[in-house]
Design a protein around this motif. Sequence first.
Motif, PDB file in Angstrom:
ATOM      1  N   ASP A   1      47.020  38.713  29.241  1.00  0.00           N
ATOM      2  CA  ASP A   1      47.077  38.737  30.701  1.00  0.00           C
ATOM      3  C   ASP A   1      48.071  37.714  31.224  1.00  0.00           C
ATOM      4  N   ILE A   2      48.075  37.529  32.535  1.00  0.00           N
ATOM      5  CA  ILE A   2      49.146  36.718  33.135  1.00  0.00           C
ATOM      6  C   ILE A   2      49.233  35.311  32.543  1.00  0.00           C
TER       7      ILE A   2
ATOM      8  N   LEU B   1      53.213  44.678  34.949  1.00  0.00           N
ATOM      9  CA  LEU B   1      53.290  43.369  35.618  1.00  0.00           C
ATOM     10  C   LEU B   1      53.679  42.271  34.629  1.00  0.00           C
TER      11      LEU B   1
ATOM     12  N   LYS C   1      49.453  49.452  34.346  1.00  0.00           N
ATOM     13  CA  LYS C   1      49.958  48.605  35.447  1.00  0.00           C
ATOM     14  C   LYS C   1      49.973  47.134  35.038  1.00  0.00           C
ATOM     15  N   ARG C   2      48.926  46.726  34.314  1.00  0.00           N
ATOM     16  CA  ARG C   2      48.885  45.334  33.852  1.00  0.00           C
ATOM     17  C   ARG C   2      50.077  45.051  32.946  1.00  0.00           C
TER      18      ARG C   2
ATOM     19  N   ARG D   1      38.182  32.552  31.121  1.00  0.00           N
ATOM     20  CA  ARG D   1      38.566  31.228  30.635  1.00  0.00           C
ATOM     21  C   ARG D   1      37.638  30.183  31.254  1.00  0.00           C
TER      22      ARG D   1
ATOM     23  N   MET E   1      43.605  43.410  37.487  1.00  0.00           N
ATOM     24  CA  MET E   1      44.836  43.824  36.824  1.00  0.00           C
ATOM     25  C   MET E   1      45.593  42.625  36.226  1.00  0.00           C
ATOM     26  N   ARG E   2      45.502  41.492  36.966  1.00  0.00           N
ATOM     27  CA  ARG E   2      46.280  40.349  36.500  1.00  0.00           C
ATOM     28  C   ARG E   2      45.662  39.679  35.281  1.00  0.00           C
ATOM     29  N   THR E   3      44.329  39.591  35.291  1.00  0.00           N
ATOM     30  CA  THR E   3      43.684  38.953  34.133  1.00  0.00           C
ATOM     31  C   THR E   3      42.604  39.865  33.559  1.00  0.00           C
ATOM     32  N   ILE E   4      42.406  39.750  32.257  1.00  0.00           N
ATOM     33  CA  ILE E   4      41.333  40.496  31.603  1.00  0.00           C
ATOM     34  C   ILE E   4      40.477  39.563  30.757  1.00  0.00           C
ATOM     35  N   LYS E   5      40.848  38.292  30.701  1.00  0.00           N
ATOM     36  CA  LYS E   5      40.099  37.346  29.872  1.00  0.00           C
ATOM     37  C   LYS E   5      39.289  36.407  30.745  1.00  0.00           C
TER      38      LYS E   5
END
Lengths: 382, 382
Positions: A343-344, A271, A267-268, B7, B1-5
């Motif tokens: 990621d985004i 997106l 899903k990521r 910061r 889901m949008r970010t995995i890092k």
Amino acid sequence: MRTIKKRLLTPGPTMVPERVLEALSRPVLYHRSPEFKEIFLDTRERLKKLFRTDGEVLILTSSGTGAMEAAVVNLFKPGDSAVVVVGGKFGERWKELCEVYGVRPVVIEVEWGRSVNPEDIEKAIKENPEVKGVLVQICETSTGTIHDVKGIGEVLKNYPDVLLIADGITAYGVYDIPTDEWGIDVAITGSQKALMTPPGLAVISLNERALKRLEEVETRSYYFDLKKELKNQKKGQTAYTTGTSLVVALNEALKMIEEEGLANVAKRHELLAKATRAGVEAIGLKLFSERPANGVTAIYAPEGINGQDVVKIAREEFGVTIAGGQAHLKGKIFRLSHMGYVDIFDVLTALEVTEFALYKLGYRKFSLGDSLRAAMEVIEKC
Amino acid sequence: MRTIKKRLLTPGPTMVPERVLEALSRPVLYHRSPEFKEIFLDTRERLKKLFRTDGEVLILTSSGTGAMEAAVVNLFKPGDSAVVVVGGKFGERWKELCEVYGVRPVVIEVEWGRSVNPEDIEKAIKENPEVKGVLVQICETSTGTIHDVKGIGEVLKNYPDVLLIADGITAYGVYDIPTDEWGIDVAITGSQKALMTPPGLAVISLNERALKRLEEVETRSYYFDLKKELKNQKKGQTAYTTGTSLVVALNEALKMIEEEGLANVAKRHELLAKATRAGVEAIGLKLFSERPANGVTAIYAPEGINGQDVVKIAREEFGVTIAGGQAHLKGKIFRLSHMGYVDIFDVLTALEVTEFALYKLGYRKFSLGDSLRAAMEVIEKC
């Protein structure tokens, strides 16, 4: 002055998570030690889960191309025929491998950027009933295009002697692919793409049908002898010295994928791909692919702009490595990758550098930030 | 889901470059070894260059507050007076340190977010001729405000017995500060800000006047005994065990600053600050500071929005750690840092997460991407 960091946004090698780098920097293990054996077997199990297969999964110390070669050399006899889908650089690679090993390629030429029609596969098989396999990419990385491997699998259910051999090098870990369910007999991937590990390892899965074929064919390679590997790897060994540290790193990366959940990982990527596409289209750019992949977006350079210059400025002036086009697409397209440890905020960075580079090159049919707005709207709604 | 890092965009600790992390992970050195001694002396020399001072520079194993304490306890006798500029949390810290050590603080209260007027310093000294020093921040981190330390230095040229003691914890490595030229007698910084090293080390410089004062004052601290440190550090030793690995890391970070060039480092920070300010103003936000610093931007939360919620959403939903307000500013402001190992794509990320968080909180008096456009226009023109 503007940037001091290096950012890697190519379709492989991709960025490696800190956690995987830490694993990579652990003391080197002896490839015959019990400690490594345990990690190796565990890694194979995790790869089976990733592939969603009940078949065997072998780890090879090579690039993904090594696993492609292993498939051709171990599963076809000289003089055998195979349908080869050629819709890009990696389709061509299948064809070249066939030629090297005396396998007659029944080539289905697909315009680069287009997706093969499964019916054309069936037609080719009907016309060449001696065909022993279909060689295809799940994602053709050079064009950022998805082939309908699920559809091809459907077709091949009526041809039990034809193996479906899928290069999933930029697909596994981008999509949640049910290898067995789709009828993929042999699937291939590499460590340096969505598996978030440095280059150096390839993975090949073989289901019952593929294992049966393996038994029937006399292997013509010493290094890529899958029978020998299978015998060894079942016991947690490898025929020759494997990249032990890379395996330890891959094991950690697979844990990360499991923790996030393969469905969420997919899903990521979906997106990120949607946001990227919306972004580039908002500044008047055209997608190259008719069926764009979720791991990498191929984009036409605007009229009068050389895609290689976009890549050059991104790298030299902004420290961001994106990819250009390959072969006859060189200069015509450039590619933004959003595969693996991305990621985004990374895809927004890719759009930012695209805007800056295009401005610098004189393409100004947009206002700075337009691609960001479009991409952020996609992200905000999700 | 949008970010995995994750910061890290707070005004300390800040992100540490891979190269510095590599240095940090080298085998630990014994603090009395010749090998470490050489690195320690080299690091002191590099710090002198960074500070642009011909004075002495000492490395303390503590946070920056430790060096502030060292200044107060080593350079003032009980009963001495010092002018203290209090325009934020760190000005208050000077005052508290004075109180603990029996130094009478002559407080100049400055409204938080405002910058002290050097004339007010002169007035305070005239009214309190017994004053032995001025304690001030170069950048008041809690409000993101610059004090005119150069101007204060001008004033103090007429008061040779008054030491100018400047907390430059979020200023050195952000600005190119000519410590000697500005008449700063004692300057302080910490490893975890623009020096791009993890927390654990503080730095204090002392010029001739400060060294003379040091001789005159009987130290009332065992750990922060600058006379003892000076004697040791001249020989590449420390009084007590120092953070050897951190020193090795700091040495690497200082090399990076020298390679980029201090003037370029300062220009980069100026650009990042300008882009950030333009970005937040473009979405209708107000800067908190009348004289905003180049290392951190303090921003009023919009009417009806709690700044802490912006911080919370950024961290919890987007993996980006930004800073809130401190003390009475808690909830009223939030702070975006652009200090140290930060470049344009990081400040754009900070703006992106700000936009996403504000949208989520119902502040939608802007279109997504507006802050990006403004910031990118600043960057594009540079």
